[in-house]
Design a protein around this motif. Structure first.
Motif, mmCIF file in Angstrom:
data_model
loop_
_atom_site.group_PDB
_atom_site.id
_atom_site.type_symbol
_atom_site.label_atom_id
_atom_site.label_comp_id
_atom_site.label_asym_id
_atom_site.label_seq_id
_atom_site.Cartn_x
_atom_site.Cartn_y
_atom_site.Cartn_z
ATOM 1 N N LEU A 279 10.842 -9.187 3.783
ATOM 2 C CA LEU A 279 10.226 -8.364 2.471
ATOM 3 C C LEU A 279 11.199 -7.876 1.914
ATOM 4 C CD1 LEU A 279 7.301 -6.019 3.170
ATOM 5 C CD2 LEU A 279 9.158 -5.341 1.970
ATOM 6 N N VAL A 280 11.196 -8.063 0.397
ATOM 7 C CA VAL A 280 12.215 -7.672 -0.515
ATOM 8 C C VAL A 280 11.411 -6.855 -1.506
ATOM 9 C CG1 VAL A 280 14.197 -8.488 -2.103
ATOM 10 C CG2 VAL A 280 13.390 -9.887 0.091
ATOM 11 N N HIS A 281 12.368 -5.686 -2.013
ATOM 12 C CA HIS A 281 12.035 -4.949 -3.231
ATOM 13 C C HIS A 281 13.258 -4.553 -3.979
ATOM 14 C CE1 HIS A 281 12.854 -1.117 -1.363
ATOM 15 N NE2 HIS A 281 12.381 -1.553 -0.291
ATOM 16 N N ARG A 282 13.501 -4.090 -4.975
ATOM 17 C CA ARG A 282 14.604 -3.695 -5.825
ATOM 18 C C ARG A 282 15.108 -2.507 -5.246
ATOM 19 N NH1 ARG A 282 12.205 -3.614 -10.466
ATOM 20 N NH2 ARG A 282 12.905 -1.677 -10.739
ATOM 21 N N ARG A 283 16.140 -2.182 -5.044
ATOM 22 C CA ARG A 283 16.657 -1.059 -4.520
ATOM 23 C C ARG A 283 16.418 0.244 -5.157
ATOM 24 N NH1 ARG A 283 22.729 -2.387 -3.857
ATOM 25 N NH2 ARG A 283 21.726 -3.847 -2.106
ATOM 26 N N ASP A 284 16.346 0.068 -6.488
ATOM 27 C CA ASP A 284 15.765 1.268 -7.358
ATOM 28 C C ASP A 284 14.461 1.346 -7.690
ATOM 29 O OD1 ASP A 284 15.664 -0.807 -9.114
ATOM 30 O OD2 ASP A 284 16.815 -0.171 -10.759
ATOM 31 N N LYS A 285 13.613 0.520 -6.903
ATOM 32 C CA LYS A 285 12.240 0.468 -7.114
ATOM 33 C C LYS A 285 11.491 1.989 -6.574
ATOM 34 C CE LYS A 285 7.718 -0.639 -7.235
ATOM 35 N NZ LYS A 285 7.042 -0.985 -8.582
ATOM 36 N N VAL A 286 10.892 2.640 -7.384
ATOM 37 C CA VAL A 286 10.363 3.783 -6.891
ATOM 38 C C VAL A 286 8.948 3.554 -6.449
ATOM 39 C CG1 VAL A 286 9.340 5.996 -7.662
ATOM 40 C CG2 VAL A 286 11.434 5.300 -8.620
ATOM 41 N N LEU A 287 8.612 3.276 -4.921
ATOM 42 C CA LEU A 287 7.371 3.040 -4.386
ATOM 43 C C LEU A 287 6.482 4.119 -4.361
ATOM 44 C CD1 LEU A 287 9.110 0.893 -1.605
ATOM 45 C CD2 LEU A 287 7.586 -0.144 -3.329
ATOM 46 N N SER A 288 5.081 3.811 -4.632
ATOM 47 C CA SER A 288 3.977 4.735 -4.530
ATOM 48 C C SER A 288 3.716 5.010 -3.134
ATOM 49 C CB SER A 288 2.767 4.321 -5.283
ATOM 50 O OG SER A 288 2.164 3.237 -4.774
ATOM 51 N N GLN A 289 3.062 5.763 -2.650
ATOM 52 C CA GLN A 289 2.636 5.983 -1.420
ATOM 53 C C GLN A 289 1.643 4.703 -0.982
ATOM 54 O OE1 GLN A 289 3.441 8.445 0.907
ATOM 55 N NE2 GLN A 289 5.054 9.145 -0.690
ATOM 56 N N PHE A 290 0.814 4.538 -1.564
ATOM 57 C CA PHE A 290 -0.034 3.382 -1.226
ATOM 58 C C PHE A 290 0.852 2.114 -1.099
ATOM 59 C CE2 PHE A 290 -2.564 -0.385 -2.712
ATOM 60 C CZ PHE A 290 -3.775 -0.279 -1.664
ATOM 61 N N GLN A 291 1.634 1.880 -1.921
ATOM 62 C CA GLN A 291 2.614 0.737 -1.699
ATOM 63 C C GLN A 291 3.417 0.738 -0.354
ATOM 64 O OE1 GLN A 291 4.593 0.806 -5.530
ATOM 65 N NE2 GLN A 291 2.949 0.136 -6.751
ATOM 66 N N LYS A 292 4.097 1.833 -0.282
ATOM 67 C CA LYS A 292 4.843 2.162 0.903
ATOM 68 C C LYS A 292 3.866 1.989 2.182
ATOM 69 C CE LYS A 292 7.994 5.694 -0.866
ATOM 70 N NZ LYS A 292 8.543 7.209 -0.820
ATOM 71 N N ALA A 293 2.756 2.484 2.267
ATOM 72 C CA ALA A 293 1.921 2.055 3.290
ATOM 73 C C ALA A 293 1.523 0.702 3.591
ATOM 74 C CB ALA A 293 0.378 3.044 3.198
ATOM 75 N N LEU A 294 1.345 0.046 2.605
ATOM 76 C CA LEU A 294 1.235 -1.347 2.491
ATOM 77 C C LEU A 294 2.412 -2.251 3.135
ATOM 78 C CD1 LEU A 294 -0.528 -4.144 2.163
ATOM 79 C CD2 LEU A 294 0.168 -3.901 -0.263
ATOM 80 N N MET A 295 3.489 -1.773 2.769
ATOM 81 C CA MET A 295 4.861 -2.358 3.342
ATOM 82 C C MET A 295 5.084 -2.220 4.818
ATOM 83 S SD MET A 295 7.900 -1.698 0.303
ATOM 84 C CE MET A 295 8.964 -1.681 1.654
ATOM 85 N N ASP A 296 4.647 -0.822 5.178
ATOM 86 C CA ASP A 296 4.870 -0.435 6.563
ATOM 87 C C ASP A 296 3.861 -1.114 7.373
ATOM 88 O OD1 ASP A 296 6.876 1.445 5.808
ATOM 89 O OD2 ASP A 296 5.600 3.063 6.113
ATOM 90 N N HIS A 297 2.761 -1.590 6.817
ATOM 91 C CA HIS A 297 1.676 -2.159 7.619
ATOM 92 C C HIS A 297 2.090 -3.714 7.802
ATOM 93 C CE1 HIS A 297 -2.387 -3.844 8.774
ATOM 94 N NE2 HIS A 297 -2.158 -4.784 7.934
ATOM 95 N N ILE A 298 2.579 -4.279 6.684
ATOM 96 C CA ILE A 298 3.182 -5.753 6.901
ATOM 97 C C ILE A 298 4.205 -5.649 8.016
ATOM 98 C CG2 ILE A 298 4.208 -7.640 5.513
ATOM 99 C CD1 ILE A 298 2.712 -6.692 3.123
ATOM 100 N N MET A 299 5.050 -4.770 7.648
ATOM 101 C CA MET A 299 6.358 -4.855 8.606
ATOM 102 C C MET A 299 5.783 -4.480 9.917
ATOM 103 S SD MET A 299 9.611 -3.256 6.478
ATOM 104 C CE MET A 299 8.981 -1.839 5.818
ATOM 105 N N ALA A 300 4.959 -3.679 10.416
ATOM 106 C CA ALA A 300 4.457 -3.395 11.672
ATOM 107 C C ALA A 300 3.621 -4.459 12.299
ATOM 108 C CB ALA A 300 4.126 -2.027 11.670
#
Length: 337
Positions: A279-300
């Motif tokens: 799973l890859v994103h830009r280092r300076d990407k400002v993630l919304s709470q919704f996007q963070k929750a989706l990323m966490d869901h995928i990684m878990a």
């Protein structure tokens, strides 16, 4: 002191960045479906306003001057953040929950993410998630340009990761698949047999193909008889089911087909291979709470792969040829095809 003014439209910056990336005015014009003089006029207008040369001739291609390199970095950052803002504003129109765009390479985009995102939706039905499947390089480019929020993909070990945050998800097995009751191969194929068998694979220079070939070489298999090259696993499966050739698939791509009895997994003792997913994103990407929750869901949510190897590769032994005869038959069939 030179200043930027309204002449610096996003369109002109996009044209300049495209010329820089394609290293050609002609190719940029073809991509934009405009005449070459239009692209040249955009470049000359930018150079006039900035008072510096941005491009130079390098052989048959176009290269950037030192000033051009700096302007390209700035312009690319402006375009990236503009695309992100446009998507975020579009998401606000749909509601306050937000949205997320995932770029993916073919297999995770087709077989893994739909189930994971569907599970996420049951808990977060207020948000909007989009999955855009393509080849790994296009998915990675989407991360860099801001066309997506993050990507799930395979990455070549030599890929430049500057400016990226890369999370390792899991290793997925590469399995050899054949048609049920294939005339080409039995339930087991030894590494020394593979060179004589016909194969389907992704086109050369595709990351997935390069990773597969590298692992085969590491096991002493330098050459294969690749008779067809298809870019998507569904196309590959269609030909395998017709018993035209064998193919290595990521486990998630064939799990349903194996369970339905439409494909068989050929055991390959001494040839265990896998491909890591990231799973890859830009280092300076400002993630919304919704996007963070989706990323966490995928990684878990590492899938519990359970391709039933024993049940699906066990074929009737009644009237089956001895191993030596079967191998000769497979080699003969490969030559005839």
């Amino acid at each position: 002191m030179r200043t930027f003014d309204s002449y610096f439209t996003l369109q002109k910056l996009e044209v300049f960045c495209l010329v820089a990336e394609l290293q050609s005015v002609t190719r940029a014009a073809d991509r934009l479906c405009v005449a070459q003089p239009v692209v040249t006029a955009h470049l000359r207008g930018l150079e006039t306003k900035l008072g510096v040369s941005l491009v130079k001739r390098v052989g048959r291609n176009i290269g950037l001057t030192d000033a051009g390199e700096r302007v390209y970095k700035w312009a690319n950052d402006v375009l990236t953040r503009t695309r992100e803002m446009e998507r975020e504003l579009s998401g606000l129109e749909e509601g306050p929950a937000g949205s997320a765009v995932i770029a993916a390479s073919m297999t995770p985009g087709s077989y893994l993410l739909p189930a994971l995102v569907s599970d996420f939706y049951t808990v977060h039905p207020e948000g909007l998630v989009s999955i855009e499947s393509s080849n790994p390089q296009a998915a990675l480019d989407a991360v860099r340009t801001g066309a997506c929020d993050f990507a799930v993909l395979v990455i070549h070990p030599a890929e430049n990761r500057d400016g990226l945050t890369v999370h390792t998800l899991w290793d997925e097995a590469l399995l050899l698949a054949s048609a049920p009751d294939s005339k080409l191969v039995g339930a087991v194929a030894l590494p020394e047999e593979l060179a004589a068998l016909p194969f389907i694979s992704a086109p050369r220079r595709i990351v997935r193909r390069e990773l597969e070939d590298a692992q085969l070489r590491a096991h002493g298999i330098d050459t294969r008889n690749v008779v067809l090259e298809f870019g998507h696993p569904e196309s590959q499966k269609h030909a395998v089911k017709r018993d035209l050739a064998l193919c290595f698939f990521l486990e998630s791509a064939i799990r349903a087909d194996v369970e339905r009895g439409e494909l068989s997994v050929v055991r390959t003792p001494g040839l265990e291979m896998s491909v890591p997913l990231f799973l890859v994103h830009r280092r300076d990407k400002v993630l919304s709470q919704f996007q963070k929750a989706l990323m966490d869901h995928i990684m878990a949510s590492r899938p519990a792969f359970r391709v039933p190897l024993e049940a699906t590769t066990a074929r009737s032994t009644e009237g089956e040829l001895p191993d030596q005869h079967r191998r000769r038959s497979a080699r003969r069939a490969a030559r005839e095809r």
